[in-house]
Design a protein around this motif. Structure first.
Motif, mmCIF file in Angstrom:
data_model
loop_
_atom_site.group_PDB
_atom_site.id
_atom_site.type_symbol
_atom_site.label_atom_id
_atom_site.label_comp_id
_atom_site.label_asym_id
_atom_site.label_seq_id
_atom_site.Cartn_x
_atom_site.Cartn_y
_atom_site.Cartn_z
ATOM 1 N N GLU A 159 0.843 -1.194 0.000
ATOM 2 C CA GLU A 159 0.000 0.000 0.000
ATOM 3 C C GLU A 159 0.876 1.240 0.000
ATOM 4 O O GLU A 159 1.879 1.290 0.699
ATOM 5 C CB GLU A 159 -0.914 0.002 1.226
ATOM 6 N N THR A 177 0.574 5.625 0.121
ATOM 7 C CA THR A 177 -0.291 6.756 0.414
ATOM 8 C C THR A 177 0.313 8.005 -0.208
ATOM 9 O O THR A 177 1.488 8.302 -0.011
ATOM 10 C CB THR A 177 -0.436 6.951 1.934
ATOM 11 N N ARG A 231 -4.995 6.470 -0.903
ATOM 12 C CA ARG A 231 -4.250 5.217 -0.765
ATOM 13 C C ARG A 231 -4.550 4.304 -1.943
ATOM 14 O O ARG A 231 -5.697 4.165 -2.342
ATOM 15 C CB ARG A 231 -4.618 4.496 0.522
ATOM 16 N N GLY A 249 -9.852 6.830 -0.488
ATOM 17 C CA GLY A 249 -9.580 8.251 -0.323
ATOM 18 C C GLY A 249 -10.870 9.037 -0.176
ATOM 19 O O GLY A 249 -11.835 8.538 0.397
#
Length: 181
Positions: free
Chosen positions: A75, A77, A83, A104
C-alpha cells in the motif's frame, strides 16, 4: 487337573485378547492424532519473509510485506491521503486471489479482483456525494474548573540541552563507555 488347565488357558486367552485390543486402541489414537494435523494451516503462525516501509518526507509513505503462506500486501499513500494498494492470498483451492484497491475522498473502491462478482466491485455500492457533510457533534458539557491550591508555583524554565547531529555517529557505540571505541 484338566479343568484347572482349561481355566488357566481361558484366562491367558482373555489377557492376550485384551493386550491385542489395547495395542489396537493406542495405535488407532496415534494414527488419528497424526492424521488430524495433516493439511491444516495456521495462518496466524505464518512467518513474514520480507517487509519494507518508506516515508518520502513530503506526506507520501507506504509499506509492503510477504508471508510464507503466500499472503502479500502492498500500500502506498499519496500526499493528499489517497491510498492505492493490493493484497493477495491463497484460497482453499490453492488459487492466488489478488485484489487491487484505492481509498480516499471517494471512499474505498475495488479496482481489480477476478474473484469479485460483477456489480459488487465497490464502484456502485455507495455513490460519493461531494455535498455531504458530517452532522455537527453534540455539545459537550464542560467539566468544573480545576483549582490549584499551591500559591508558590514557579514557571518551568528548564530547557533541554541539544547537540548538533553527527552524521558519522554509530548508534551501536556508546561514546561514554571507554570499552567502546
Amino acid at each position: 487337573m484338566g479343568s484347572t488347565s482349561i481355566v488357566v488357558n481361558t484366562e491367558l486367552t482373555k489377557i492376550a485378547k485384551t493386550r491385542k485390543m489395547m495395542k489396537l486402541v493406542v495405535s488407532s489414537c496415534l494414527i488419528g492424532l497424526a492424521m488430524s494435523q495433516y493439511g491444516q494451516q495456521k495462518p496466524a503462525a505464518a512467518k513474514i519473509l520480507k517487509e519494507q516501509r518508506f516515508n518520502a518526507g513530503d506526506g507520501r509513505f507506504g509499506s509492503a510485506y510477504a508471508q510464507e503462506d503466500g499472503t502479500v500486501f502492498r500500500e502506498e499513500t499519496a500526499a493528499g491521503g489517497e491510498r492505492i494498494g493490493q493484497y493477495s492470498y491463497v484460497d482453499q483451492a490453492g488459487k492466488t486471489i489478488t485484489v487491487k484497491y484505492s481509498a480516499g475522498v471517494d471512499g474505498f473502491k475495488i479496482l481489480e479482483g477476478a474473484h469479485v462478482p460483477i456489480g459488487a466491485n465497490g464502484q456502485n455500492s455507495a455513490v460519493h456525494d461531494p455535498n455531504y457533510r458530517e452532522p455537527a457533534p453534540a455539545p459537550v458539557q464542560q467539566a468544573a474548573p480545576a483549582y490549584n491550591y499551591n500559591n508558590n508555583v514557579q514557571a518551568n524554565t528548564y530547557v533541554q540541552p541539544t547537540q548538533a547531529p553527527n552524521p558519522n555517529r554509530n548508534p551501536f557505540i556508546n561514546p561514554d563507555d571507554p570499552t567502546h571505541t
